[in-house]
Scaffold this active site. Structure first.
Site, PDB file in Angstrom:
ATOM      1  N   CYS A 153       0.816  -1.208   0.000  1.00 23.11           N
ATOM      2  CA  CYS A 153       0.000   0.000   0.000  1.00 23.11           C
ATOM      3  C   CYS A 153       0.857   1.269   0.000  1.00 23.11           C
ATOM      4  O   CYS A 153       0.362   2.338  -0.367  1.00 23.11           O
ATOM      5  CB  CYS A 153      -0.989  -0.018   1.157  1.00 23.11           C
ATOM      6  SG  CYS A 153      -0.281  -0.320   2.770  1.00 23.11           S
ATOM      7  N   HIS A 154       2.135   1.149   0.341  1.00 30.60           N
ATOM      8  CA  HIS A 154       3.015   2.319   0.264  1.00 30.60           C
ATOM      9  C   HIS A 154       3.226   2.768  -1.184  1.00 30.60           C
ATOM     10  O   HIS A 154       3.640   3.893  -1.420  1.00 30.60           O
ATOM     11  CB  HIS A 154       4.363   2.032   0.938  1.00 30.60           C
ATOM     12  CG  HIS A 154       5.134   0.911   0.341  1.00 30.60           C
ATOM     13  ND1 HIS A 154       4.864  -0.412   0.631  1.00 30.60           N
ATOM     14  CD2 HIS A 154       6.169   0.909  -0.547  1.00 30.60           C
ATOM     15  CE1 HIS A 154       5.704  -1.186  -0.047  1.00 30.60           C
ATOM     16  NE2 HIS A 154       6.499  -0.403  -0.768  1.00 30.60           N
TER      17      HIS A 154
END
Length: 188
Positions: A153-154
């Protein structure tokens, strides 16, 4: 290998193991079931670890035990290589049982469709799962991601180039993107 089953196995408790490992972004809480890695949590201090253990016990129907049989050995080795700068996916068996529905679709697309060293916008990710107007819902899915770093998700950013939010904190997001060569490494 990805596991699709629910958190409990036909109403039976699912055993889990956990550990906290040191990393370049601080202590990481890792938990695995026999199905695969089920939870990663940033900034795993004592209080956060206690909350994660209580939450996992409720979700899985059994108290997780601290590294009893080695379910996490492969994950620890792969995380060590990742933080040492080895490019590529953190390819581990995953237990997807802590997510469902739209969130699961988004997270699976993220895991398979956004490779190491690249980024994607929230709106683009929404489009990829067939919901082009759901950029905000993608953000909610990112915030509920039980497997950050592994399900990266980064790598999800704003369409205008901004970093967007991040459950592990923006500095952690910057560090992960710098590690992957997307952002320049901090000078100091």
């Amino acid at each position: 290998m990805d596991i699709e089953a629910g958190a409990t196995d036909g109403g039976r408790a699912v055993p889990a193991e956990w550990t906290v490992m040191a990393s370049d972004i601080g202590p990481l809480f890792l938990a695995a079931t026999p199905r695969g890695l089920v939870r990663v949590e940033f900034h795993a201090d004592t209080a956060r670890r206690a909350r994660m253990l209580a939450r996992l016990a409720g979700q899985l129907g059994a108290e997780p035990v601290e590294c009893a049989t080695g379910l996490l050995a492969g994950a620890i080795r792969r995380f060590d290589r990742y933080f040492a700068g080895e490019p590529g996916p953190i390819d581990l068996p995953l237990d997807w049982s802590l997510t469902a529905g739209f969130n699961r679709r988004v997270l699976r697309e993220l895991a398979t469709g956004v490779p190491y060293g690249t980024v994607v916008g929230y709106g683009e990710l929404a489009r990829r799962v067939g919901q082009p107007g759901a950029a905000q819902a993608v953000g909610v899915a990112m915030g509920a991601n039980p497997l950050p770093v592994v399900v990266p998700c980064h790598r999800v950013v704003e369409s205008d180039g901004g970093l967007g939010g991040f459950g592990g904190g923006l500095e952690t997001k910057r560090q992960l993107l710098a590690l992957e060569g997307v952002l320049p490494a901090p000078l100091f």
